[in-house]
Design an enzyme around this catalytic site. Sequence first.
Site, PDB file in Angstrom:
ATOM      1  N   VAL A 276      32.965  43.294  23.802  1.00 52.41           N
ATOM      2  CA  VAL A 276      33.907  43.802  22.801  1.00 52.41           C
ATOM      3  C   VAL A 276      35.091  44.370  23.568  1.00 52.41           C
ATOM      4  O   VAL A 276      34.925  45.255  24.418  1.00 52.41           O
ATOM      5  CB  VAL A 276      33.273  44.901  21.926  1.00 52.41           C
ATOM      6  CG1 VAL A 276      34.284  45.412  20.908  1.00 52.41           C
ATOM      7  CG2 VAL A 276      32.036  44.362  21.221  1.00 52.41           C
ATOM      8  N   ASN A 458      37.160  30.440  43.994  1.00 55.26           N
ATOM      9  CA  ASN A 458      36.813  29.273  44.798  1.00 55.26           C
ATOM     10  C   ASN A 458      38.042  28.589  45.394  1.00 55.26           C
ATOM     11  O   ASN A 458      38.844  29.229  46.050  1.00 55.26           O
ATOM     12  CB  ASN A 458      35.963  28.300  43.976  1.00 55.26           C
ATOM     13  CG  ASN A 458      34.691  28.953  43.472  1.00 55.26           C
ATOM     14  OD1 ASN A 458      34.138  29.820  44.142  1.00 55.26           O
ATOM     15  ND2 ASN A 458      34.227  28.597  42.291  1.00 55.26           N
TER      16      ASN A 458
END
Length: 536
Positions: A276, A458
Amino acid sequence: MEAAARLARLRREAAEYYRGHRVPERMEEALNALFPLCPEDLYGELANYLSKFSKAPVICRLVGRKVFDGVGQPTLEVEIYCTVKNYEKRICSTVMATHSQIPENALPETIEADEKERNDSYFDPVIFMPLPSVNTLQARWKEKRKLKSKKKKDKREKKNKRKKKQQKSLLPLLCAIQPQHLSQKREEKKVLVEVKPIPPAERAEPVPCGSLAIGGTSLAIAKAGATILHVPLYLHTALLKHSQKSPKEMTLPLPMVTLLNCEKSSPTKLKLVKEVMLIPPVELSFKQGIERVLNIQKEMTRLLECPGKTAPALKGISRLGCLTTGYDSLEQLLLQMQIACKNIGLELGTDMYLALNCAAHELMDYGKEKYEILTGTFKSPDEMVAMYVEMINKFPFIIALIDPLRKEDREQWSSICCALGSKCYLIAEDAATQISKLKTDQNINIAMCSGVVLKYINQTKVSDLIELTGILDGQRHITILGSPDGESSDESLVDLAVGLGARFLKLGGLSRGERVAKYNRLLAIEEELAANGALR
């Protein structure tokens, strides 16, 4: 005599050497320019004046080092050393964040395979070699960008020509088909759709060995460029994106601050919501918005620490830097949010807005081919669309849904965007393809959505983000830069978000040092832009 002759020859050579480099002229220019000022540190001012004639810094060394991120996972730090005024100097470093695509309820062997993949991603050695100057690298990148845009233009033109030819060839056939045949085909197609099984989950793109070295080196070079040019990274990024045209004004991204992490593996019933998030109104400054978020967080903490018979209890602080708890229904969650806001004189939908991360890919029960939204309650992809429409109509203060469906449910993405596209943002995070595929396909691999969460992880490069945000801007999609689960103390993500013109910034909560550091960086950027009259 020989010594005197040798000294005279050296003096002549030195004089020729200095004249060849215009040293006497430049010294005279410098002294004439500085004399009226009478600076306190004359030699310092001379050094500053003459430094503009020195050679551009050249990257001479890259150093890779194994370090740990904010959750104790191994990651990579990249340091850049440059030859500056004949001396080797450490310019900057960057620490890569790590990211896992494994859901909370994954099997032990899946978690083990993910850990091995992450270890491999940083094990490949960083190359230690002399590299061109930062200016040369930037020039090469610009040339490469021009060639890419030319190739794309040629490709589009060829594609349009082929389409026109196909349309011409199909026109006689379409005219010959009778209307009743068309209606029959539509009915047959409709029957097929109803019995069609759900698309299987697409395999996650493998992480190449040494991928962190690629991403870390790219980001470190961008930071080095900004340092050498004496500009902040956000401005350097904006200059790269807009072909060296300095923007007159810049807009800060709106923060999506994670308040609650609702664990899907907890004994409570609600599975539909993973995070939330609070989104402050646009009319507030970033500083005012964060202060308002902190007030709501304090009140929610108070309510969760003193639970009633039906209210949930606080379980701690998650790795996302937010409160961890669980609920039995969506209504229970939203009611408590409304109470917390009301207690401090705020109203949801006016003074603060909500975004929900549904992480729908973690809800799918592939045996039943349905999403488990509550313990024992399942819904088909079409039923999920109807449920979201009812939810947004009932709770209009929810202005963004992240991953409401899996990326494989493309038909339902189209349906939900048609139904709710004008009422809230429908954002793809895990539901979007990997950055490498986004670049190749030049689309978000989903029929429709409002925007995409991009993460610097990455083998992602700064040039990839610049190219992708340009594509998304052209398609009128919003860009959200997101922080991965294994965050590091490096604050570069914030500068990238500002420089790229991201609409939202998703950094997690306000309770972990590595995440709070990024919010503090955004506060500093806001102050700096306001002082320079460049804050839109």
